[in-house]
Write a protein that holds these residues in place. Structure first.
Motif, PDB file in Angstrom:
ATOM      1  N   LYS A 180      20.121-113.220 -49.813  1.00  0.00           N
ATOM      2  CA  LYS A 180      19.158-112.346 -49.124  1.00  0.00           C
ATOM      3  C   LYS A 180      19.797-110.980 -48.920  1.00  0.00           C
ATOM      4  O   LYS A 180      20.878-110.871 -48.338  1.00  0.00           O
ATOM      5  CB  LYS A 180      18.784-112.959 -47.769  1.00  0.00           C
ATOM      6  N   THR A 217      16.465-112.052 -52.663  1.00  0.00           N
ATOM      7  CA  THR A 217      15.248-111.730 -51.923  1.00  0.00           C
ATOM      8  C   THR A 217      15.505-110.586 -50.944  1.00  0.00           C
ATOM      9  O   THR A 217      16.653-110.299 -50.584  1.00  0.00           O
ATOM     10  CB  THR A 217      14.719-112.948 -51.133  1.00  0.00           C
ATOM     11  N   LEU A 218      14.414-109.956 -50.525  1.00  0.00           N
ATOM     12  CA  LEU A 218      14.472-108.922 -49.497  1.00  0.00           C
ATOM     13  C   LEU A 218      13.106-108.805 -48.859  1.00  0.00           C
ATOM     14  O   LEU A 218      12.116-109.325 -49.376  1.00  0.00           O
ATOM     15  CB  LEU A 218      14.914-107.579 -50.101  1.00  0.00           C
ATOM     16  N   THR A 219      13.063-108.141 -47.709  1.00  0.00           N
ATOM     17  CA  THR A 219      11.786-107.806 -47.086  1.00  0.00           C
ATOM     18  C   THR A 219      11.717-106.289 -46.997  1.00  0.00           C
ATOM     19  O   THR A 219      12.735-105.612 -46.819  1.00  0.00           O
ATOM     20  CB  THR A 219      11.649-108.411 -45.669  1.00  0.00           C
ATOM     21  N   HIS A 252      19.783-108.114 -46.820  1.00  0.00           N
ATOM     22  CA  HIS A 252      19.304-107.794 -45.476  1.00  0.00           C
ATOM     23  C   HIS A 252      19.211-106.288 -45.254  1.00  0.00           C
ATOM     24  O   HIS A 252      18.333-105.828 -44.521  1.00  0.00           O
ATOM     25  CB  HIS A 252      20.243-108.390 -44.416  1.00  0.00           C
ATOM     26  N   GLU A 279      11.292-110.633 -54.460  1.00  0.00           N
ATOM     27  CA  GLU A 279      12.363-111.418 -55.071  1.00  0.00           C
ATOM     28  C   GLU A 279      12.692-110.881 -56.465  1.00  0.00           C
ATOM     29  O   GLU A 279      11.870-110.258 -57.124  1.00  0.00           O
ATOM     30  CB  GLU A 279      11.968-112.890 -55.180  1.00  0.00           C
ATOM     31  N   SER A 295      21.535-117.904 -48.367  1.00  0.00           N
ATOM     32  CA  SER A 295      20.701-117.870 -47.160  1.00  0.00           C
ATOM     33  C   SER A 295      19.663-118.992 -47.199  1.00  0.00           C
ATOM     34  O   SER A 295      19.235-119.488 -46.166  1.00  0.00           O
ATOM     35  CB  SER A 295      20.017-116.523 -47.003  1.00  0.00           C
ATOM     36  N   THR A 315      19.795-118.878 -53.181  1.00  0.00           N
ATOM     37  CA  THR A 315      19.215-117.581 -52.843  1.00  0.00           C
ATOM     38  C   THR A 315      20.182-116.718 -52.038  1.00  0.00           C
ATOM     39  O   THR A 315      20.748-117.171 -51.046  1.00  0.00           O
ATOM     40  CB  THR A 315      17.913-117.768 -52.031  1.00  0.00           C
TER      41      THR A 315
END
Length: 164
Positions: A83, A119-121, A85, A159, A77, A81
């Motif tokens: 991601k 990574t993530l949110t 989602h 992360e 992404s 990296t």
């Protein structure tokens, strides 16, 4: 069991998203925002676009022939990296180790794809933040994303660095 999803699984993903979101976000977001975000992020056309992207992966998690959750992630992404989602489970599947297994799977897939970072949110008010921290994720930033219709997502960016 973690099973690769195909386009024929779009209705299953949509149903799992609706069920898991209505439980996960009930005390965090207004129902109108949940409905708006589900429509935006899980529409047939959005999911179809994801399935057409070779870097975007969906997997279903099932036990005893019952679907309990799903994961969606995207290789490359950003440079090096992957991601994450989406990782969601129905309420009755939480707390039994499936999330940990799913994250281990995504970490392995990230490494196999040659990416060095996952990574993530996560919403700042979501209890899942502690779970991610327990699995080695660290906050590296925070952001507010305007998602339209007067709604925002107020998130931590987390992360996990893949050890080589």
């Amino acid at each position: 069991m973690i099973k690769k999803a195909t386009q024929k699984d779009i209705p299953t993903i949509q149903n799992l998203a609706k069920e898991s979101w209505n439980s996960a976000y009930a005390n965090i977001l207004e129902q109108e925002q949940i409905d708006y975000m589900l429509g935006l992020m899980y529409s047939e056309s959005t999911l179809q676009t994801h399935f057409e992207n070779p870097n975007y992966q969906y997997y279903l998690i099932e036990e005893d022939e019952v679907f309990l959750g799903f994961i969606g992630f995207e290789f490359h992404s950003k440079p090096n990296t992957t991601k994450l989602h989406r990782i969601y489970f129905v309420k009755e599947a939480q707390g039994i180790g499936l999330g940990k297994k799913a994250l281990e799977f995504v970490k392995t897939e990230t490494e196999n794809a040659g990416d060095k970072r996952l990574t993530l949110t996560v919403n700042k008010n979501n209890n899942a933040k502690s779970f991610y921290e327990s699995q080695g994720f660290k906050i590296y930033d925070e952001a507010i994303f305007d998602i339209g219709n007067g709604y925002v997502m107020d998130d931590y960016l987390m992360e996990f660095n893949i050890a080589k």
